[in-house]
Write an enzyme that holds these catalytic residues in place. Structure first.
Site, PDB file in Angstrom:
ATOM      1  N   ASN A   7       0.866  -1.180   0.000  1.00  0.00           N
ATOM      2  CA  ASN A   7       0.000   0.000   0.000  1.00  0.00           C
ATOM      3  C   ASN A   7       0.901   1.229   0.000  1.00  0.00           C
ATOM      4  O   ASN A   7       1.486   1.575   1.026  1.00  0.00           O
ATOM      5  CB  ASN A   7      -0.888  -0.038   1.257  1.00  0.00           C
ATOM      6  CG  ASN A   7      -1.727   1.207   1.419  1.00  0.00           C
ATOM      7  OD1 ASN A   7      -1.825   2.026   0.513  1.00  0.00           O
ATOM      8  ND2 ASN A   7      -2.342   1.343   2.584  1.00  0.00           N
ATOM      9  N   TRP A   8       0.998   1.869  -1.162  1.00  0.00           N
ATOM     10  CA  TRP A   8       1.881   3.044  -1.252  1.00  0.00           C
ATOM     11  C   TRP A   8       1.274   4.277  -0.595  1.00  0.00           C
ATOM     12  O   TRP A   8       1.951   5.288  -0.459  1.00  0.00           O
ATOM     13  CB  TRP A   8       2.187   3.339  -2.724  1.00  0.00           C
ATOM     14  CG  TRP A   8       3.220   2.440  -3.324  1.00  0.00           C
ATOM     15  CD1 TRP A   8       3.885   1.419  -2.705  1.00  0.00           C
ATOM     16  CD2 TRP A   8       3.719   2.487  -4.663  1.00  0.00           C
ATOM     17  NE1 TRP A   8       4.764   0.825  -3.582  1.00  0.00           N
ATOM     18  CE2 TRP A   8       4.682   1.460  -4.791  1.00  0.00           C
ATOM     19  CE3 TRP A   8       3.450   3.277  -5.776  1.00  0.00           C
ATOM     20  CZ2 TRP A   8       5.376   1.217  -5.979  1.00  0.00           C
ATOM     21  CZ3 TRP A   8       4.132   3.032  -6.958  1.00  0.00           C
ATOM     22  CH2 TRP A   8       5.085   2.026  -7.056  1.00  0.00           C
ATOM     23  N   LYS A   9       0.007   4.218  -0.256  1.00  0.00           N
ATOM     24  CA  LYS A   9      -0.678   5.385   0.310  1.00  0.00           C
ATOM     25  C   LYS A   9      -0.479   6.580  -0.631  1.00  0.00           C
ATOM     26  O   LYS A   9      -0.406   6.399  -1.844  1.00  0.00           O
ATOM     27  CB  LYS A   9      -0.200   5.649   1.743  1.00  0.00           C
ATOM     28  CG  LYS A   9      -0.303   4.382   2.601  1.00  0.00           C
ATOM     29  CD  LYS A   9      -0.039   4.599   4.067  1.00  0.00           C
ATOM     30  CE  LYS A   9      -0.151   3.264   4.809  1.00  0.00           C
ATOM     31  NZ  LYS A   9       0.037   3.397   6.255  1.00  0.00           N
ATOM     32  N   HIS A  92      -9.270   0.905   5.130  1.00  0.00           N
ATOM     33  CA  HIS A  92      -8.001   1.090   5.851  1.00  0.00           C
ATOM     34  C   HIS A  92      -8.247   2.041   7.023  1.00  0.00           C
ATOM     35  O   HIS A  92      -9.062   2.965   6.925  1.00  0.00           O
ATOM     36  CB  HIS A  92      -6.945   1.661   4.895  1.00  0.00           C
ATOM     37  CG  HIS A  92      -5.581   1.674   5.494  1.00  0.00           C
ATOM     38  ND1 HIS A  92      -5.185   2.627   6.396  1.00  0.00           N
ATOM     39  CD2 HIS A  92      -4.531   0.827   5.351  1.00  0.00           C
ATOM     40  CE1 HIS A  92      -3.942   2.378   6.776  1.00  0.00           C
ATOM     41  NE2 HIS A  92      -3.523   1.286   6.156  1.00  0.00           N
ATOM     42  N   GLU A 149      -5.037  -5.155  11.060  1.00  0.00           N
ATOM     43  CA  GLU A 149      -4.008  -4.138  11.261  1.00  0.00           C
ATOM     44  C   GLU A 149      -4.231  -3.421  12.589  1.00  0.00           C
ATOM     45  O   GLU A 149      -5.094  -2.545  12.680  1.00  0.00           O
ATOM     46  CB  GLU A 149      -4.053  -3.113  10.127  1.00  0.00           C
ATOM     47  CG  GLU A 149      -3.761  -3.705   8.766  1.00  0.00           C
ATOM     48  CD  GLU A 149      -3.183  -2.658   7.826  1.00  0.00           C
ATOM     49  OE1 GLU A 149      -2.097  -2.909   7.294  1.00  0.00           O
ATOM     50  OE2 GLU A 149      -3.789  -1.598   7.652  1.00  0.00           O
ATOM     51  N   GLY A 155       2.835   2.022  10.834  1.00  0.00           N
ATOM     52  CA  GLY A 155       3.834   3.071  10.671  1.00  0.00           C
ATOM     53  C   GLY A 155       4.654   3.365  11.921  1.00  0.00           C
ATOM     54  O   GLY A 155       5.389   4.345  11.961  1.00  0.00           O
ATOM     55  N   SER A 187       3.786  -2.348  10.418  1.00  0.00           N
ATOM     56  CA  SER A 187       5.244  -2.424  10.628  1.00  0.00           C
ATOM     57  C   SER A 187       5.840  -3.767  10.187  1.00  0.00           C
ATOM     58  O   SER A 187       6.760  -4.286  10.831  1.00  0.00           O
ATOM     59  CB  SER A 187       5.597  -2.122  12.084  1.00  0.00           C
ATOM     60  OG  SER A 187       5.253  -0.786  12.404  1.00  0.00           O
TER      61      SER A 187
END
Ligand code: PGA
Length: 227
Positions: A7-9, A92, A149, A155, A187
């Site tokens: 997921n590159w966001k 998300h 998640e 992160g 992470s």
């Protein structure tokens, strides 16, 4: 089947995206693993048309509208992207937090994706698993992937323990009343992915930060060949 989803966001220029793909040779992707990159929307069509979407490296989107085509300013309907994407990350925690998406809206997006033939990757967190799963139609449970998640792990460099992730994966499968594939996210790095993949309850990983770096991404793919 196992899954490695990046997921590159809201990161990378288009040139950086192209350079990233140039670094990933297809041959390294194991046959029993779906490797998926979810770039920002504006890059999707060009990346797909440039041959970046292959039989082994799939493309996905990071969200879709809960609505079909129509008067929904700023929304991207799934019909607009289905030709170029195979997967959609839905719900998300950043979408739930910053865009105030509700469990029902996420479930509506699941409906749109399944109608259009995209596989939804539905993100859930432990505190709301029951409500998040309950909102999804029972008959769709066999067509989705769930990504667990924990908010504190996203992160932060502080992943959940594999033991606890396995417990949550079991709880998700119980609630779904189906052996739905459960990914772990939060992470995930090349140095810890093996500890999650070594459990049969965990079908793969949803990766943010480490997916941005081609070297780390190659190392993550390599972990799937070993596990
Ligand atoms: P992270 O993000 O890998 O950077 O923790 C995971 C995610 O947000 O899906």
């Amino acid at each position: 089947m196992r899954y490695l989803v990046g997921n590159w966001k809201s990161n990378k220029t288009f040139d950086e995206a192209q350079a990233w793909f140039n670094e990933i040779p297809e041959a390294i992707i194991p046959t029993d693993t779906e490797v998926v990159i979810c770039p920002p929307y504006p890059y999707l069509v060009t990346l797909a048309n440039d041959g970046r979407r292959t039989t082994s490296l799939k493309l996905g989107v990071q969200d879709v509208s809960q609505f079909p085509y129509g008067a929904y300013t700023g929304a991207v309907a799934v019909e607009m992207v289905k030709e170029w994407a195979d997967y959609a990350i839905l719900g998300h925690s950043e979408r739930r937090k910053y865009f105030h998406e509700t469990h029902q809206e996420v479930a509506n997006k699941v409906d749109r994706c399944i109608e259009a033939g995209l596989t939804p990757i539905v993100c859930v967190d432990e505190d709301y698993i029951n409500q998040q799963i309950a909102a999804i139609q029972d008959e769709h449970m066999k067509k989705i992937i769930v990504a667990y998640e924990p908010l504190s792990a996203i992160g932060s460099g502080d992943p959940d323990t594999p033991k606890h992730a396995v417990q949550v994966a079991r709880a998700i499968k119980d609630k779904a009343e189906f052996d739905v594939p459960v990914l772990y996210g939060g992470s995930v790095k090349p140095g810890n992915i093996q500890s999650f993949l070594s459990h049969q309850e965990i079908s793969g990983a949803l990766v943010g930060g480490a997916s941005l770096d081609p070297t780390q991404w190659k190392d993550l793919i390599a972990a799937f060949s070993l596990a």
